[in-house]
Structure formats: structure tokens, C-alpha cells
Design an enzyme around this catalytic site. Structure first.
Site, PDB file in Angstrom:
ATOM      1  N   ARG A 121     -19.811  12.013  13.535  1.00 30.14           N
ATOM      2  CA  ARG A 121     -20.373  11.392  12.343  1.00 30.14           C
ATOM      3  C   ARG A 121     -21.394  10.307  12.648  1.00 30.14           C
ATOM      4  NH1 ARG A 121     -14.712  10.999   8.937  1.00 30.14           N
ATOM      5  NH2 ARG A 121     -14.614  13.226   8.524  1.00 30.14           N
ATOM      6  N   GLY A 123       0.828  -1.203   0.000  1.00 30.34           N
ATOM      7  CA  GLY A 123       0.000   0.000   0.000  1.00 30.34           C
ATOM      8  C   GLY A 123       0.861   1.251   0.000  1.00 30.34           C
TER       9      GLY A 123
END
Lengths: 214, 247, 638
Positions: free
Chosen positions: C331, C41
């Protein structure tokens, strides 16, 4: 050293400088040509004589030819590289809204070059003695040429193309030299437009005036 | 808006070695709310379900920021709407019955890998050559020790938002990478942090750019017109200046 | 059964990291270049750690599936990156950032790790600034900050709505510098297919070259997963469509415990689904909630255009329910509240699955120009996607799968339960507990990559200096490669009728419906059955055209979906196990009378680290969470 002189940026730099030098020469040439409009051949012929004989002009002339050569050789090299950089073309040609003039620089430039060669046969080679003619009376050679309609049409077409060439060339040269920003860009564009219209127009009116009034 | 019917003409090429050709497809039921890539997804679903190979194309974030997607649509890189990547191009911008020709980016430096996928690693190589500021993790000074004028910083940001999609090269009549390179050069040239290595950076990046087979800039401006992030041509002028200063 | 040793250093909270760094074992420079490290990654954590480890002199090999490391999905983070700089002089500190994260995560994160990430946050900002990341600035030339979802201080550094892109490009540039220096080798367009374990240690990976289809072997002394989260398990999410869980999942199956897999953050402000082929939900930055007001009509099924609904018939439900934080609640709270209203029949738009995010009042008060300056690019993006003009009518938004707090279990050194395998950034579980606060993901990924892993990995590698370069010819590599190839052949040989995307979409629907914003026992049990059935269907009715030895995007997708099918079961199992509501994990059975999450600290104050157990049920290992420095409190935003 090679990398500096022939990098993509440097080649453009040389192109731009050479082009700008040629731009300086054009008004001088136009100034002399405008003397063709006088009925008296003397001023024009003496100017031509001066240009042909004065030592300093000789030096400038060599520089000028060198510049033309560099501009042409670099221009062709750049163009060939550009063509090679896209070996497979698009099926649908690019429709991006961009300066149309820039896309045809090699063709407008090429036409000007062809005109230049013809021009050499008509005048410069006479001076060098390569072609028959009287180097002391370019005035009458010019007047005579302007009596051929074919020549005048070619002459006009070439100057229109030169205008196209100059319009992009001037802006492009400044961009290449790194002189572009939000203030100067519109100014340069305006100047380029004026230059690209006035100069070729100056040359083009000469045969017109001769035809109509002389 | 009702669903649309489209005629697609798409470049298909098995791999770098084989010759490709255009293949035509009719596609129905295209919703105007679809993105261009979702329209291709719909085509691919049909192809795969029939056991045929789908049209290969690069894509990832599908929100206009990763720079993966990019195809040449009816003569425009990323399609006819300025400021959008292909993934953000809604089918709303097309009409029922439209013919759409889809081609891969064409450039010597971006060879086709398969169908609409091209190899853009030349861009990475240019960045590897010099697109960085040499600072080691742990060596940085307190961030506010470097003051940067807001104007310069914002300008640097406007250059830094390049997504490396390659539309500039694809649109340039010379396949030149100058806009891409100039964006990175500009970002660092505008910031004090980048000034230390400015000369070495521009030399290295231009040298690498030249090696990759891109064409030369002719100041045409197609790159600026087609850049989905609307990176300006003034960056190229700045790149030129930086290059002259480096010698 | 594995043992979970978090290896938290002794001492006061604020001294733990310093003490650790001062006493950890080091590798001498001459030995570093003999040590190979593999990183999977190239996002903020992967590219950052590759650069930092390369700078230290290790021999690093980095892999990503994209064509270039610059495309990793960190690129898409919009809002900002937190740091405890206290530039605004508003009472911020490392402790406050730590506390906000612990509280925001609903007391389900490890104190020592969270404090450490808050501590290195300042270094991250210094480093990015030095790398030329053009963060927003004040007129005086100093860095600007803004306040961001769920906190009361202004600690979020930002670069317009493209902070993630700018940070990622900064990380990419430092990675490039090391590629240039020869310490890092980059392998793009590779999918990791397996981890190779030799004598109980991670020693290498098997990857598929996505261009040629060739299966490659790579060995190293340590393997680092920086492979991101698994939010695309919902199919529709804010993630890049190719983001996947495969690397982490393969690690799990090779012995790395998977922690809190059911902790998934659903982001409240995404553009709702518009068509059946939709592949992606585009996020509208959370920063919009600073000026936008969220509302639905007071009357059920009110289908009038938003602008025709008078003020007194609008229900600003967040302001009503949470007067202190209003539209700026964290959130998870905002997402659930939106779902609650829509489920109750007050949703707007054709589907009824959307709420209004209205800028009318902000435009009236601050002027269109100011709003345009702040959010112009987001408004434009919204208009391009939906065809609607947010200056004229409210945006329509709906929650979407966004970030996975769960991930591979790691100790204080960021090492998984498989020795030699590390996990950083979103791929680990460590710092966000049951809910992540806005602008903390970039901070954590960058902190892990640049400043934490380079310090902790040396402790492991100092024991490896006598291990010669690992050959890739051993039986373990043969076995792993054989398995990988067999699976590819199997996927290619089914020749059914449905695409992997079709299966992915179905899986996503199951997960969204039963293991999404709210969960309950009945639904979760049903989901287990549904996933099992779907998985059987997948393995008998999948169609992957083309060959393995070629660029084959359908094959790539199929492999990823196959792994998602397995991970889905673990997520559901974890959600079933946790009989409490905390952060993003909301079990309907466990809520307060007014609908807020009801935590159960006595029984569930632990990290659930699941251990792979072949075809049998996974084994639950518990890491108890001890709160020595903060007091456990009810998380209230009222």
C-alpha cells in the site's frame, strides 16, 4: 406454554391454519350456491337440508365456527398489537413498494365478517329458529334477496373485498407456515391469484345470472 | 450539475421526555455530490455557528456498513433509492427545490432519544438472548474439518450481512422486527455450526423479540423493499420453520 | 524516565510463545470472578478479548461510544483476514507470514511479536469458522482464500467484500454470549475521558454517558484499551468519522508511552474527495488491484475522457516501475507512486488528484459476469457515490489516511508502560512496523483479543488476587473526574464562532500536507507552528452549543478534536526525529536516486516510544530492534 401459543410467530401460525381451513370451506359453499342457478329449487334445498341435518356436517360446522372465531379474535388481537407497536405515526405515510392488499387485511376481513353476520340473519338464524322463515326453502329466500339491488351491490362489494383478502391471505399463510422459497413463491402467488379471482367471481355471478336470464 | 436549494422539514425533539415537533429550514448550496448526511452537516454547521443546537443524528462509518445512521426520508427509511443507507444516499438523487421531510424511526420498541436518534438497544437484547454459537476461544476444531456447501455458505452470507440499522422495523406497518431476527436465525440455520443450538436459539430470540414491543409480521414485505442490504423475505419463512421445529 | 522492557521470552523464535504460555502465572478459577477488567472498545480486539476473558470467568466491563458494540469500525474492513493455513499448497507457512510482515513493515517491528501473531492466525480462522462466520468456500466445502496486496501466496480468507463485518459480527456474537452469561457487562454510548491511576497502576476510568452527559466512574484491576487507531486526525480518512484517539491519548498523558506515532498507512485505493463538505473517504477494496490496472495519461494535463486515450498514451506507472509486483505492490508504495504522478501534473479528474483504476482489460479477458461476481457490490457502491459507471469507464481513485501502525507502546504481554494498562488491536504499535500488509489488521486484532491477551493478562492479574475490588471514591477518582468536568466546562464556555469540525478539517489539512504520504524537515517544522497556532485558535474561537448534561454531539466532537491537536504535535515530532524513510514514513531527504525509501538501520532500527512530559517536550525512549532470525534487507518490489 403461554409463550408458545402467544408468541408473535405462533399467533400467525394459528391465523394461517384457521384461514386455510376457511379456504377449504368456501368451494363447498360455492358448489351448493351454484345450484341456485337451476330453475328447480329441489337440489339446492336438499343440499341445504343435508348440510343442516347430517351429523358429520354438524361436527364440521362446530369446527368451522370455532375456526372463524379464532381467526377473528386472533386477527383483531394481532391488529391491536400492531397498532400499539407504533404509538407515534409518521408524518409522511410509508411509500415503500409493497403488497397493498396486506395493508388492509383488517378492513377487508372486517367487511367479510359484517357480511357474514348479515348472512347469518338471512339464513343460519332461520335454521336455528332465531329468525322467522322457512328453513326448508332457502332457495326462495336467496332468490328473493337477489331481487333487492341494494343487497346485491353489498354482496358484490363484499366479494370483491373477499378477493382482496384471499389474494394476500393465501400467500401470507404459506409464508407464515414457512413454505416460501424461490421456486414455490411464484407458484403460490399464481395459485393465490387464481383462487382469489375464481372463488369470489363464482359467488358474484349468481345474482347476475339470475337478473339477466331468470 | 449545479448546486441545489432545498426545503427541509426535520423532527426536533429535545429528549425522550419532551414533546417534539417539525422545524423547517431552507438550505442553499447543496452539492449533488454530497451524501445526505453531509447535507445535514452543512445545515448543522450553520446552526452551530449561530450558537444553536444542531440536529442530532446517529452516524459513524459513513460507508454503509456500521448501521448507525437511519432516518425516514419523505416516506422511505433511508430514502427513496433501494439498497442504500442514508449515509450513502447522494444528494444527486434529489432535485433543486425539493421539499424533504425527515423523521426518526417510529416504533414503540425504538423510543426517540433526541431529534433523529432512536434507541435501538432492543436489537442488542435479542442478539444477547441467543444470537450466537456457543464456542469458547481455543475450543474450535480445524476450520476445514467442517465442510459447508458453497451454496449454503453463500446463502448464509446473504443473511449475515444485516447491519442492524432498523430500517425493517421503521418501514413495517406493524413495526415488526421479524426480518432482523430471521436474518440471524437463517445465517445459523444454514450452517452446520449453528445446528447444534438451533432450537434453543430460535426460542430464546423470539421470546426476547416479543418482550421488546415489536409488532407482528403480516407478510407485507416493506422490510424487504427497504432493507439497505436487501435481505430477503424468505428468511422470515425460514425463521417460522425453525420456530415450529423447535417445539 | 521510563524503562522499556519488552519482556521477550528466551529461546528460538518458534518456541517463544509456547514457552511463555507454559510458564506464565495463572489465576485460579475461584479468584477470576473477583477480578474486574475494563475494556474500551468493541471492535475485533475489544469484543474478542471481552468474550475470551468472560469465558475464562473474569468480571468484565466493556465500553464503546457507539449505540451498539456491533458498530465498531472493524465492521468496515473489506478485503480479508490472513492466516498461515497453506490451504492452497503454495508454500505458505507461519514463518513466511512472519517474514512477509517483517519485510512489509520495513524491519521496524519486533520479531517475537510478529512471529506470535502469525502463529495464532490459524487459531483465529478456526475460531471464526466455528462461530459461524460465513467465509467464502470452494465447491468442495472447504475454505477459499485469495492473494492480497504485497504477498505472493494466497492466504487471505474473505467473506466477499465484507470480511470485517462478518468477523466483527462473529466477535459481537461471542460477546453477546458472555453478556447473556453475566460475565460481561456492556456500557454503550460512553466516551472515555480519563484513566485513573492509583499507586502507579491503572485502576479505573472516567467516562461520559453520551445520552445523559453524566460523568461516571468505573474501577477495575486492569484496564484494556482496544480503542482503535487515530487515522481520523486527517479529518478525511477511511475511518468512521467518530473514531478518535482520545482514550489512547489520555493513557499517554497518564504515563503510557506512545510508539512510532508518525507511522500512518495511507491506503492507495479510496474514492477521491468530491465536495467541500465531504466527511469521509470511502475505501475501494485493495482486492480491486488484483484485476484493475492503474494508470495516468502519459501527457501532462491530458483532460480527454479516459476511454478516448489510446493505449500507447497511457502510463501504467506501477507496472512500469515495479515489474515483479506490478499493481500489487504494498500500500505505501502504491500510494506514494500515485501522489508522485499527481504532484507531477499527470492526475485525472477535475482536481487532478486522482488516478485511473481500469477494469477494461479484465472485463475483456474474463467477461463482465466474472468481474461482476467478484466486485459487483464495490462497483455499485462506487457508482452510487460518484455517479460514474466503472464497467464503462475507469474508476478514479486516490490515497486516503487509513491505518495507524503507531500506537501505545506495549511489551510482549501487550502491557503499556503504565502497569495494569494493556493495549490491543490497532491501538497498540506492535506488529506492523512501519507499514501494514493488507488483511493483517483483522488478523492482529482478533489474535490479540482472543488468543494473546487472555494468556498474558493473567501474568499481571495473578499479582492482583489480594487487591480487593477497587472503590471509586478515592482522591484519584475525584481528581480525574474534576479534571474531566473542568475541560467540558471550558469547551462549552469559549462560545467562539467556529465549529469543532471546522478546526478538525483545518488540522487534517495541515497533517495531510506536511505529515502525510511524504514528509520533509521544512514542512514538518512549519506544521508544528501551524498546529500550535490552530490550537490557540481552537481554544479561543470554538463554538459548542448546548449543555454538558445532555446528549451533545458537538461537545463529543470538540473533546476529540482537542486531543487530536495535541497528538498531531507528537506525530510531527516523531516524523521529524526519524531521519530515514521506512515503510509508510517517507522523508523526502532520504530516498534512493530512483525515488524509493532509504532506510537507515544503523541509527534508526528502534521503536521510538514517546513519554509524556507535561508542558515540556516529550521524552524519547528507544527500544532497539534486534533481528536475530531474519536478515535486514532492502525492501524491493521491483
Amino acid at each position: 406454554m403461554n409463550k408458545i401459543l402467544f408468541s408473535a410467530v405462533s399467533k400467525k401460525f394459528v391465523m394461517a391454519l384457521a384461514g386455510l381451513f376457511l379456504l377449504l370451506f368456501l368451494p363447498v359453499h360455492l358448489g351448493i350456491n351454484l345450484m341456485l342457478l337451476k330453475d328447480d329449487p329441489q337440489p339446492f334445498n336438499s343440499a341445504a337440508h343435508f348440510m343442516a341435518t347430517f351429523p358429520l356436517v354438524k361436527v364440521v360446522e362446530i369446527l368451522l365456527f370455532l375456526t372463524i372465531l379464532i381467526h377473528v379474535v386472533y386477527g383483531i388481537t394481532l391488529q391491536i398489537q400492531n397498532w400499539l407497536s407504533r404509538p407515534v405515526r409518521y408524518e409522511v405515510s410509508n411509500r415503500s413498494e409493497t403488497s397493498a392488499f396486506s395493508k388492509f387485511m383488517i378492513w377487508t376481513g372486517g367487511s367479510v365478517l359484517i357480511f357474514l353476520i348479515i348472512h347469518f340473519f338471512n339464513f343460519y338464524f332461520i335454521k336455528l329458529g332465531l329468525v322467522e322463515g322457512d328453513p326448508e326453502n332457502f332457495y326462495s329466500i336467496a332468490w328473493q334477496l337477489f331481487t333487492f339491488p341494494g343487497y346485491v351491490i353489498l354482496y358484490w362489494v363484499c366479494f370483491i373485498l373477499l378477493g382482496f383478502h384471499l389474494f394476500h391471505a393465501l400467500q401470507s399463510a404459506f409464508q407464515t407456515l414457512g413454505l416460501k422459497n424461490d421456486f414455490w413463491t411464484p407458484v403460490i402467488r399464481g395459485l393465490a391469484l387464481i383462487y382469489a379471482i375464481v372463488l369470489p367471481l363464482g359467488f358474484a355471478v349468481i345474482p347476475l345470472v339470475i337478473w339477466l336470464f331468470k | 450539475m449545479p448546486d441545489m436549494k432545498l426545503k427541509l422539514k426535520i423532527w426536533r425533539q429535545k429528549n425522550a421526555k419532551t414533546k417534539g415537533s417539525f422545524v423547517s429550514y431552507d438550505l442553499d448550496n447543496v452539492s449533488p455530490d454530497m451524501s445526505f448526511l453531509e447535507m445535514l452537516d452543512a445545515l448543522n454547521k450553520r446552526l452551530v455557528e449561530a450558537g444553536k443546537e444542531p440536529v442530532a443524528f446517529d452516524h459513524d462509518c459513513r460507508e454503509g456498513i456500521c448501521g448507525s445512521c437511519g432516518m425516514y426520508i419523505n416516506g422511505y427509511p433511508h430514502g427513496p433509492v433501494p439498497g442504500l443507507t442514508t449515509c450513502h444516499l447522494a444528494m444527486r438523487y434529489f432535485n433543486d427545490g425539493d421539499s424533504i421531510t425527515i423523521e426518526p424511526w417510529r416504533a414503540k420498541a425504538f423510543p426517540v432519544i433526541k431529534d433523529l436518534i432512536v434507541d435501538r438497544s432492543a436489537f442488542d437484547r435479542i442478539q444477547v438472548a441467543g444470537g450466537f454459537i456457543s464456542v469458547t476461544a481455543g475450543a474450535a476444531a480445524e476450520a476445514n474439518a467442517i465442510l459447508v456447501s458453497k451454496v449454503k455458505s453463500d446463502e448464509a452470507f446473504d443473511s449475515a450481512i444485516c447491519i442492524g440499522c432498523g430500517a425493517c422495523v421503521a418501514s413495517c406497518k406493524n413495526a415488526s422486527a421479524m426480518l432482523f431476527v430471521s436474518a440471524k436465525i437463517s445465517q445459523f440455520a444454514l450452517l452446520p455450526q449453528g445446528k447444534v443450538e438451533a432450537k434453543a436459539r430460535v426460542r430464546a430470540m423470539i421470546r426476547e423479540m416479543d418482550k421488546q414491543g415489536f409488532g407482528n409480521c403480516s407478510n407485507t414485505g416493506a422490510c424487504e423493499a427497504q432493507c439497505p442490504k436487501q435481505i430477503k423475505l424468505t428468511n422470515i419463512a425460514r425463521l417460522n420453520r425453525e420456530y415450529y421445529k423447535a417445539y | 524516565m521510563i524503562t522499556l522492557n519488552a519482556k521477550i521470552p528466551e529461546g528460538p523464535l518458534e518456541e517463544k510463545w509456547t514457552r511463555y504460555k507454559s510458564t506464565t502465572k495463572l489465576v485460579n478459577p475461584a479468584n477470576k470472578k473477583k477480578l474486574d477488567i475494563i475494556i474500551i472498545g468493541t471492535g475485533l480486539s475489544g469484543a474478542g478479548s471481552a468474550a475470551a476473558l468472560g469465558e475464562l470467568g473474569y468480571n468484565v466491563k466493556v465500553f464503546c461510544y457507539q449505540d451498539s458494540p456491533r458498530r465498531a469500525h472493524s465492521v468496515a474492513a473489506q478485503g480479508g483476514i490472513n492466516a498461515a493455513k497453506n490451504y492452497k499448497h503454495d508454500g505458505d507457512s507461519v514463518f513466511r507470514l512472519f517474514y512477509d510482515m517483517i519485510k512489509g513493515g520495513d524491519f521496524r517491528a519486533r520479531e517475537a511479536n510478529v512471529y506470535r501473531i502469525a502463529e495464532v492466525s490459524n487459531q483465529v480462522i478456526d475460531h471464526y469458522t466455528a462461530l459461524g462466520v460465513p467465509f467464502a468456500r470452494e465447491y468442495g466445502g472447504t475454505l477459499d482464500t485469495r492473494s492480497f496486496g504485497g504477498v505472493q501466496v494466497s492466504r487471505t480468507f474473505y467473506a466477499k467484500g465484507q470480511t470485517g463485518q462478518q468477523c466483527l459480527l462473529g466477535a459481537y456474537s461471542s460477546l453477546n454470549r458472555q453478556i447473556n452469561a453475566g460475565t460481561v457487562t456492556m456500557f454503550p454510548r460512553r466516551d472515555m475521558l480519563d484513566i485513573v491511576v492509583i499507586d502507579g497502576r491503572a485502576r479505573g476510568i472516567i467516562v461520559r454517558n453520551l445520552l445523559t452527559g453524566e460523568i461516571e466512574r468505573h474501577s477495575a484491576h486492569a484496564v484494556v484499551l482496544a480503542s482503535g487507531g487515530y487515522g481520523t486526525i486527517y479529518y478525511l480518512s477511511t475511518l468512521a468519522v467518530n473514531s478518535n484517539a482520545s482514550a489512547a491519548w489520555k493513557a499517554y498523558k497518564k504515563g503510557a508511552a506512545f510508539a512510532n506515532p508518525s507511522f500512518v498507512q495511507i491506503h492507495p485505493t479510496s474514492i477521491p474527495q468530491l465536495n467541500e463538505f465531504q466527511s469521509k473517504l470511502t475505501l475501494m477494496s485493495e482486492s480491486l488491484r488484483n484485476d484493475g490496472r492503474i494508470w495516468v495519461p502519459k501527457n501532462k494535463g491530458d483532460k480527454r475522457p479516459a476511454n478516448d486515450i489510446p493505449e500507447e498514451e497511457r502510463d501504467y506507472y506501477l507496472e512500469r516501475r515495479y515489474p515483479t509486483f506490478g499493481n500489487l505492490v504494498p500500500r505505501d508504495v502504491a500510494s506514494r507512486a500515485a501522489k508522485e504522478r499527481c504532484d507531477a501534473g499527470y492526475g485525472v479528474g477535475d482536481t487532478g488528484l486522482a488516478v485511473n483504476l481500469d477494469f477494461r482489460d479484465a472485463i475483456k479477458k474474463q467477461g463482465k459476469k466474472v468481474i461482476e461476481n467478484k466486485y459487483g457490490n464495490l462497483f455499485e457502491m462506487y457508482q452510487h457515490i460518484t455517479g460514474l459507471d466503472p464497467y464503462e469507464e475507469p474508476m478514479r481513485i486516490y490515497p486516503a489516511g487509513h491505518y495507524t501502525m503507531g500506537g501505545l507502546w506495549v511489551d510482549y504481554e501487550l502491557m503499556t508502560t503504565l502497569p495494569g494498562l494493556f493495549s490491543i488491536g490497532e491501538s497498540n504499535f506492535s506488529d506492523h512496523g512501519a507499514n501494514r500488509l493488507g488483511a493483517s489488521s483483522l488478523m492482529q486484532a482478533a489474535g490479540d483479543g482472543y488468543f494473546i491477551l487472555p494468556n498474558t493478562i493473567s501474568n499481571y492479574l495473578s499479582g492482583e488476587i489480594r487487591t480487593p475490588r477497587v472503590p471509586t471514591t478515592g482522591a484519584e477518582f475525584d481528581e480525574a473526574e474534576k479534571n474531566a468536568k473542568e475541560r467540558i466546562d471550558k469547551l462549552l464556555s469559549i462560545k467562539g464562532k467556529n465549529t469543532s469540525t471546522t478546526f478538525h478539517r483545518r488540522l487534517g489539512k495541515i497533517m495531510w500536507d506536511y505529515c502525510g504520504m511524504t514528509r520533509n524537515e521544512e514542512g514538518l517544522k512549519k506544521a508544528l507552528k501551524l498546529v500550535d497556532e490552530l490550537r490557540k485558535d481552537f481554544w479561543s474561537d470554538l463554538m459548542v452549543p448546548g449543555e454538558g448534561a445532555d446528549l451533545n454531539q458537538e461537545l463529543e466532537k470538540a473533546g476529540r478534536v482537542a486531543d487530536f491537536m495535541e497528538l498531531a504535535k507528537l506525530m510531527i515530532t516523531d516524523a521529524l526525529n526519524r531521519k530515514e524513510s521506512c515503510g509508510a514514513h517517507f522523508r523526502e531527504e532520504y530516498q534512493t536516486p530512483d525515488g524509493e525509501a532509504l532506510r537507515n538501520d544503523n541509527e534508526y532500527s528502534y521503536v521510538a516510544a514517546w513519554e509524556y512530559n507535561g508542558d515540556n517536550e516529550p521524552i524519547l525512549n528507544k527500544e532497539p530492534l534486534k533481528f536475530e532470525f531474519v536478515e535486514l534487507k532492502e525492501r524491493s518490489y521491483k
